[in-house]
Enzyme design. Sequence first.
Site, short mmCIF file in Angstrom:
data_model
loop_
_atom_site.label_atom_id
_atom_site.label_comp_id
_atom_site.label_asym_id
_atom_site.label_seq_id
_atom_site.Cartn_x
_atom_site.Cartn_y
_atom_site.Cartn_z
N HIS A 1 0.84 -1.22 0.00
CA HIS A 1 0.00 0.00 0.00
C HIS A 1 0.86 1.25 0.00
O HIS A 1 0.42 2.31 -0.41
CB HIS A 1 -0.96 0.01 1.20
CG HIS A 1 -0.27 0.30 2.50
ND1 HIS A 1 0.55 -0.62 3.11
CD2 HIS A 1 -0.25 1.40 3.27
CE1 HIS A 1 1.02 -0.08 4.22
NE2 HIS A 1 0.56 1.14 4.34
N ASP B 1 3.29 6.14 11.78
CA ASP B 1 3.25 7.00 10.58
C ASP B 1 4.57 7.05 9.83
O ASP B 1 5.04 8.13 9.45
CB ASP B 1 2.80 8.42 10.96
CG ASP B 1 1.34 8.46 11.35
OD1 ASP B 1 0.53 7.78 10.69
OD2 ASP B 1 1.00 9.14 12.33
N LYS C 1 9.99 -8.40 5.50
CA LYS C 1 11.00 -9.02 6.38
C LYS C 1 11.75 -10.06 5.59
O LYS C 1 11.22 -10.66 4.65
CB LYS C 1 10.30 -9.68 7.58
CG LYS C 1 11.23 -9.96 8.73
CD LYS C 1 11.68 -8.66 9.38
CE LYS C 1 11.83 -8.74 10.86
NZ LYS C 1 11.60 -7.46 11.52
N SER D 1 15.31 4.30 10.65
CA SER D 1 15.61 3.81 9.29
C SER D 1 14.97 4.73 8.26
O SER D 1 15.55 5.02 7.21
CB SER D 1 15.04 2.39 9.09
OG SER D 1 15.92 1.43 9.58
#
Length: 467
Positions: free
Chosen positions: A64, A98, A105, A360
């Site tokens: 998405h 958010d 993974k 990240s």
Amino acid sequence: MSNYKFFDQVNKAFDKAAAYTKFDTGLLEQLKACNAVLHIAFPLKRDDGTIEVIQGWRVQHSHHKLPTKGGIRYSMMVNEDETMALAALMTYKCAVVDVPFGGAKGGIMINKAKYSDAELERITRRYTFELYKKNFIGPATDVPAPDYGTGAREMGWILDTYRQLSDELNADGCVTGKPLEQGGIRGRTEATGRGVFFGIQEACDNAEDMKEIGLERGVEGKTFVIQGLGNVGYHAAKNLYDAGAILVGVAEVEGSIYSKKGINLDALMEYRAEKGVITGFEGTKTLKDSGSVLKSECDILIPAALENQLNIKNANSIKAKIIGEAANGPTTIDAHEIIKNRGALIIPDNYLNAGGVTVSYFEWLKNIQHVRFGRLGKRFEEDSYRKILSVIEAVSERQFSDKELKILAKGGGEEDLVDSGLKDTMITSYNQINEIRKVHNVDLRTAAFINAIEKLGNIYERMGIFP
Ligand code: GLU
């Protein structure tokens, strides 16, 4: 436990929360499904010349938002079910805080300790090559990061391999958690543990919520037990310890230790660096097995290792008032119910360990912007503060010392901005899910899932479903 199905566990927690949302069954099924699953097997030439088959996976749970994002773990427990569950958790975690990524993974089923550094490098590079060929890596498609058994070194190998295959301008953004010299960001190593600390601190600072579980407000003076002194566990423990919480127990693979009076974490780390184990550390009681310490008296228990650690077998013996899930999936659904019904507050993984992926995200932004945070504004801020301070000096008796000026006229450098962004994310998200918890009278895990499902469902309703 061979029949333990991790992905089912995640989906059960999802279903429980989905009942509080407005979406229809078909859409919810789509939200739960893993969009793409890659299983690879490739040969490794060992240092002695023999050949061994290595099994690896990469799962992209939700497209998405792109890129998809999530760590790569090296462990003997890696399998398709585990990788799917962990990828799904990444989707929900990113939604809660958010961070605009889909979840993914990866994993390689190896016992790291059995391989030389050169062999691990060959495994990592070949795995990256396979991901590249199948379009499972890239700054705009899928971005790995460290997880259990991997760190900056492996991420550096991944980037270097990717760079040899691709002339992508934003190549640095194909992986996060890299060494600083290869486009990494300050604060990424500490980020997950520090985020765990910010989350626990925010919960403990809420006087009303603490009253519900019979504890005083604040982190200071609270006792805690940590399972796993790896990168996440160590930094979570270190931050809590420095904030005045008392470390009373530690569990590691080789065994566990306990001391009612408190354990000096810095001295314990030195001891472990020298001896290779935590057991036998002076002033502590060594318990008969690794799991025993989880059952000891403490205010906060932090599982920071692997999934399925608090389960039907030990849940009735867990005494902690707060469970801080630093690991992914450490509490089974059954154990969750037992511990919750005893009146404990479980701060769930899909929120609490999101600090890693949050930083990240900052690293990826730095990579695609090609500029370090603070590079443009730091000096400007410092100069502006100095001007304000000199006006204050001119209209008052006050003269600031050099030391004071350094503190008061500080501009935000990369480490400051990363830390501030991380702290704000953890605090804001805690309050969001705590609000949902109260509105629906549910636990925090369900609240976090409701939050994620609502955000995801609203996007999915408008995308990807061809008429
Ligand atoms: N492996 C970490 C996690 O489970 C970090 C993932 C990332 O930074 O992409 O959240």
